[in-house]
Design a protein around this motif. Structure first.
Motif, short mmCIF file in Angstrom:
data_model
loop_
_atom_site.label_atom_id
_atom_site.label_comp_id
_atom_site.label_asym_id
_atom_site.label_seq_id
_atom_site.Cartn_x
_atom_site.Cartn_y
_atom_site.Cartn_z
N LEU A 6 63.98 -48.91 58.05
CA LEU A 6 64.22 -48.02 59.19
C LEU A 6 64.54 -48.80 60.44
O LEU A 6 65.39 -48.41 61.25
N GLY A 10 67.92 -48.43 62.58
CA GLY A 10 67.90 -48.10 64.00
C GLY A 10 68.67 -49.11 64.83
O GLY A 10 69.43 -48.76 65.74
N SER A 51 71.16 -42.50 68.96
CA SER A 51 70.51 -43.80 69.06
C SER A 51 69.13 -43.69 69.69
O SER A 51 68.17 -44.30 69.22
N VAL A 54 66.65 -42.06 67.23
CA VAL A 54 66.26 -42.98 66.17
C VAL A 54 65.34 -44.07 66.71
O VAL A 54 64.34 -44.44 66.07
N CYS A 57 61.96 -42.63 67.18
CA CYS A 57 61.32 -42.42 65.88
C CYS A 57 60.75 -43.73 65.34
O CYS A 57 59.62 -43.77 64.82
N ALA A 73 60.46 -38.51 67.62
CA ALA A 73 61.84 -38.05 67.47
C ALA A 73 62.03 -36.65 68.03
O ALA A 73 63.02 -36.37 68.72
#
Length: 274
Positions: A6, A10, A51, A54, A57, A73
């Motif tokens: 992740l 990102g 962006s 993400v 998050c 998020a």
């Protein structure tokens, strides 16, 4: 492993090439290749703040776990949506005020004896951009001897207030053409109506500042309750961060709070636009 994946995704979205970079890539490839990114690339091209969502998050996931990542998020998406919506609303109010001011100046030019084409062209020089486009349409059509009412009826606008202004101006020109009424007087009547609408919208927007603030405070009360629980020694953060059920409750709670903020904002903004 999942966290690393992740994080890499990102960072890739944060470093997504902007329009100048895409242009340079097209030049290097001779314009034969195209950058393809599916639905995500389409959202980025439209300006959707993927962006930042993400990134929020990822940070929430690293600090607060999966539920915290989803909660962050949701909060980032809500904040971005509210910022874009409020900016659009301010632009709409400014456009309505600019249109009323442009029609006021047009009426003064017509009262002074100027030809409609010359009057509209003169007003368009210093008018607000949406109003300037309307004035240029009037100037071009009247200068060529066309039907200004039909031309204004064909001018589209995504804003309901500006569309109503175009409709009223078109109706005014049709009245003048059909019954020979003084154009300056009819345009002045339209100006009075639009001026009152713009002032009413601005007044309603200002008066709804209190309800908007109250909605934000109510949305933040659950966070205050968690802090009070920590101060009392109940340790709600431990439940939210270490328990799977707590992670689900964290994400669901933040999602519900964000939904409440968006719903209350929609209700207040509908009053301003109506």
């Amino acid at each position: 492993m999942l966290t690393s994946s992740l994080s890499i995704a990102g960072l890739a979205l944060l470093g997504w090439p902007g329009p100048p970079a895409r242009a340079r890539l097209r030049n290097l490839t001779g314009g034969t290749s195209r950058i393809r990114g599916g639905a995500m690339f389409a959202l980025v091209r439209k300006g959707y703040p993927v962006s930042s969502v993400v990134a929020a998050c990822l940070v929430g996931w690293l600090l607060l776990g999966p539920g915290g990542g989803l909660a962050a998020a949701f909060a980032a998406a809500t904040g971005n949506h509210r910022w874009r919506t409020r900016r659009k609303l301010r632009a709409t109010l400014a456009a309505q005020e600019g249109m009323a001011e442009a029609i006021r100046a047009l009426a003064l030019e017509l009262r002074a004896g100027a030809h409609p084409a010359q009057a509209a062209a003169s007003v368009a020089v210093d008018a607000h951009p949406p109003a300037a486009r309307t004035m240029r349409t009037i100037a071009g059509t009247a200068g060529l001897g066309g039907d200004v009412g039909v031309a204004l009826g064909q001018v589209g606008s995504p804003d309901a207030g500006l569309a109503a202004a175009h409709e009223q101006l078109a109706h005014a020109w049709r009245l003048v053409r059909a019954h020979g009424l003084p154009l300056a007087e009819v345009v002045s009547a339209v100006r009075v109506c639009l001026d009152q609408q713009a002032k009413f919208s601005g007044k309603v927007h200002a008066q709804l500042a209190g309800p908007r603030t109250s909605a934000l405070i109510l949305a933040g009360l659950p966070a205050l309750g968690v802090l009070l629980g920590e101060a009392m020694g109940a340790e709600p953060m431990a439940v939210l961060l270490t328990n799977p059920v707590g992670q689900v409750l964290l994400a669901v709670g933040v999602a519900l709070a964000c939904a409440g903020v968006l719903w209350s904002a929609r209700l207040t903004e509908r009053l301003v636009r109506s």
